[in-house]
Design an enzyme around this catalytic site. Structure first.
Site, PDB file in Angstrom:
ATOM      1  N   ASP A   1       0.833  -1.204   0.000  1.00  0.00           N
ATOM      2  CA  ASP A   1       0.000   0.000   0.000  1.00  0.00           C
ATOM      3  C   ASP A   1       0.869   1.256   0.000  1.00  0.00           C
ATOM      4  O   ASP A   1       0.650   2.178  -0.769  1.00  0.00           O
ATOM      5  CB  ASP A   1      -0.974   0.005   1.189  1.00  0.00           C
ATOM      6  CG  ASP A   1      -0.291  -0.254   2.534  1.00  0.00           C
ATOM      7  OD1 ASP A   1       0.928  -0.546   2.565  1.00  0.00           O
ATOM      8  OD2 ASP A   1      -0.977  -0.161   3.566  1.00  0.00           O
TER       9      ASP A   1
ATOM     10  N   VAL B   1      -1.836   9.419   5.590  1.00  0.00           N
ATOM     11  CA  VAL B   1      -3.003   9.305   4.699  1.00  0.00           C
ATOM     12  C   VAL B   1      -3.815   8.044   5.027  1.00  0.00           C
ATOM     13  O   VAL B   1      -3.283   7.069   5.562  1.00  0.00           O
ATOM     14  CB  VAL B   1      -2.571   9.281   3.211  1.00  0.00           C
ATOM     15  CG1 VAL B   1      -2.003  10.621   2.789  1.00  0.00           C
ATOM     16  CG2 VAL B   1      -1.559   8.168   2.936  1.00  0.00           C
TER      17      VAL B   1
ATOM     18  N   ASP C   1       6.996   3.768   3.601  1.00  0.00           N
ATOM     19  CA  ASP C   1       7.241   4.941   4.429  1.00  0.00           C
ATOM     20  C   ASP C   1       8.713   4.901   4.862  1.00  0.00           C
ATOM     21  O   ASP C   1       9.590   5.315   4.100  1.00  0.00           O
ATOM     22  CB  ASP C   1       6.250   4.872   5.600  1.00  0.00           C
ATOM     23  CG  ASP C   1       6.303   6.052   6.529  1.00  0.00           C
ATOM     24  OD1 ASP C   1       6.798   7.107   6.112  1.00  0.00           O
ATOM     25  OD2 ASP C   1       5.842   5.941   7.683  1.00  0.00           O
TER      26      ASP C   1
ATOM     27  N   ARG D   1     -10.190   2.183   5.983  1.00  0.00           N
ATOM     28  CA  ARG D   1      -9.638   1.408   4.866  1.00  0.00           C
ATOM     29  C   ARG D   1     -10.617   1.379   3.691  1.00  0.00           C
ATOM     30  O   ARG D   1     -10.229   1.212   2.548  1.00  0.00           O
ATOM     31  CB  ARG D   1      -9.394  -0.051   5.294  1.00  0.00           C
ATOM     32  CG  ARG D   1      -8.267  -0.245   6.292  1.00  0.00           C
ATOM     33  CD  ARG D   1      -7.958  -1.742   6.392  1.00  0.00           C
ATOM     34  NE  ARG D   1      -7.138  -2.093   7.544  1.00  0.00           N
ATOM     35  CZ  ARG D   1      -5.807  -2.042   7.585  1.00  0.00           C
ATOM     36  NH1 ARG D   1      -5.137  -1.607   6.541  1.00  0.00           N
ATOM     37  NH2 ARG D   1      -5.151  -2.402   8.658  1.00  0.00           N
TER      38      ARG D   1
HETATM   39  P1  IMP Z   1       7.227   1.372   6.805  1.00  0.00           P
HETATM   40  O1  IMP Z   1       7.678   0.037   7.332  1.00  0.00           O
HETATM   41  O2  IMP Z   1       7.600   2.503   7.728  1.00  0.00           O
HETATM   42  O3  IMP Z   1       7.646   1.634   5.379  1.00  0.00           O
HETATM   43  O4  IMP Z   1       5.668   1.368   6.875  1.00  0.00           O
HETATM   44  C1  IMP Z   1       4.900   0.624   6.058  1.00  0.00           C
HETATM   45  C2  IMP Z   1       3.539   0.403   6.657  1.00  0.00           C
HETATM   46  O5  IMP Z   1       3.172   1.451   7.570  1.00  0.00           O
HETATM   47  C3  IMP Z   1       2.511   0.447   5.571  1.00  0.00           C
HETATM   48  O6  IMP Z   1       2.323  -0.830   5.007  1.00  0.00           O
HETATM   49  C4  IMP Z   1       1.304   0.982   6.288  1.00  0.00           C
HETATM   50  O7  IMP Z   1       0.570  -0.073   6.873  1.00  0.00           O
HETATM   51  C5  IMP Z   1       1.850   1.865   7.365  1.00  0.00           C
HETATM   52  N1  IMP Z   1       1.843   3.309   6.984  1.00  0.00           N
HETATM   53  C6  IMP Z   1       2.897   4.107   6.679  1.00  0.00           C
HETATM   54  N2  IMP Z   1       2.506   5.354   6.378  1.00  0.00           N
HETATM   55  C7  IMP Z   1       1.155   5.335   6.468  1.00  0.00           C
HETATM   56  C8  IMP Z   1       0.145   6.334   6.226  1.00  0.00           C
HETATM   57  O8  IMP Z   1       0.388   7.495   5.867  1.00  0.00           O
HETATM   58  N3  IMP Z   1      -1.139   5.925   6.429  1.00  0.00           N
HETATM   59  C9  IMP Z   1      -1.493   4.665   6.812  1.00  0.00           C
HETATM   60  N4  IMP Z   1      -0.578   3.716   7.025  1.00  0.00           N
HETATM   61  C10 IMP Z   1       0.733   4.039   6.856  1.00  0.00           C
HETATM   62 MG    MG Z   2       0.323  -1.971   5.715  1.00  0.00          MG
END
Ligand code: IMP
Ligand code: MG
Length: 181
Positions: free
Chosen positions: A103, A156, A106, A168
């Site tokens: 999705d 978001v 980040d 969702r």
């Molecule tokens: P990462 O491991 O920090 O890259 O985060 C990935 C996961 O964090 C994604 O699969 C989302 O479930 C959640 N996430 C990161 N940013 C957002 C956001 O802006 N909205 C909702 N979920 C987020």
């Molecule tokens: Mg996720």
């Protein structure tokens, strides 16, 4: 033109349903071309990517397989920095062309964790396809081969993305407003 219902905690609609559908068609066409004759395996990373995944695979016009895994890494609007593994793939991915469908990327922690994990299973290739990319918040070195939209560092919701498991189901991507919670 979609409007934000007053009782939703959103600052604005960032990406409309029409924009998402148009962009996903383009991604589907590109992936179909790149993987023609390779029968790729699309990995849905539950739960966030479910809606994007369904839209994407409808736009793949080469033979492909579908499989699912479930990970948890987030609580509220802050990354916990930890990834919990809840459900593994059913398919053996040895010598297969794997496309991980996310999705949002980040910090990159989750995407790196999945990529590294699946790479240990002897696939022919592993690539990442994400609906959204927030490159300004990156900590782990990951770069998606396919990306729907690059966005600013804002939280978001919608189109599969949640805030504490809510929103969702929204058909668009909106910027979350914590002050309206
Ligand atoms: P990462 O491991 O920090 O890259 O985060 C990935 C996961 O964090 C994604 O699969 C989302 O479930 C959640 N996430 C990161 N940013 C957002 C956001 O802006 N909205 C909702 N979920 C987020
Ligand atoms: Mg996720």
């Amino acid at each position: 033109m979609q409007t934000v219902s007053a009782n939703l905690p959103l600052k604005k609609i960032l990406i409309s349903e029409e924009q998402i559908i148009r962009r996903v068609k383009e991604l589907g066409a590109q992936i179909s071309k790149d993987y023609e004759g390779k029968t790729p395996l699309f990995v849905c990373v539950l739960r966030g990517s479910a809606i994007f995944y369904a839209e994407l695979v409808k736009n793949i016009n080469t033979d492909c397989h579908l499989d699912f895994m479930c990970l948890c890494s987030y609580s509220g609007t802050c990354s916990s920095g930890k990834v919990r593994f809840m459900l593994d793939l059913r398919e053996d991915i040895k010598n297969r062309h794997v496309i991980i469908v996310e999705d949002i990327i980040d910090t990159g922690t989750t995407a790196k964790y999945i990529t590294d994990l699946l790479s240990t299973r002897g696939p022919a290739s592993v690539e990442l396809c994400t609906l959204l990319d927030k490159p300004s918040n990156r900590e782990a070195a990951v770069k998606p081969r396919y990306c729907g939209f690059t966005i600013e560092n804002e939280f978001v919701v919608g189109y599969g993305l949640d805030y504490n498991e809510l929103y969702r189901n929204l058909p668009f991507i909106g910027v979350f407003d914590e002050s309206k919670q």
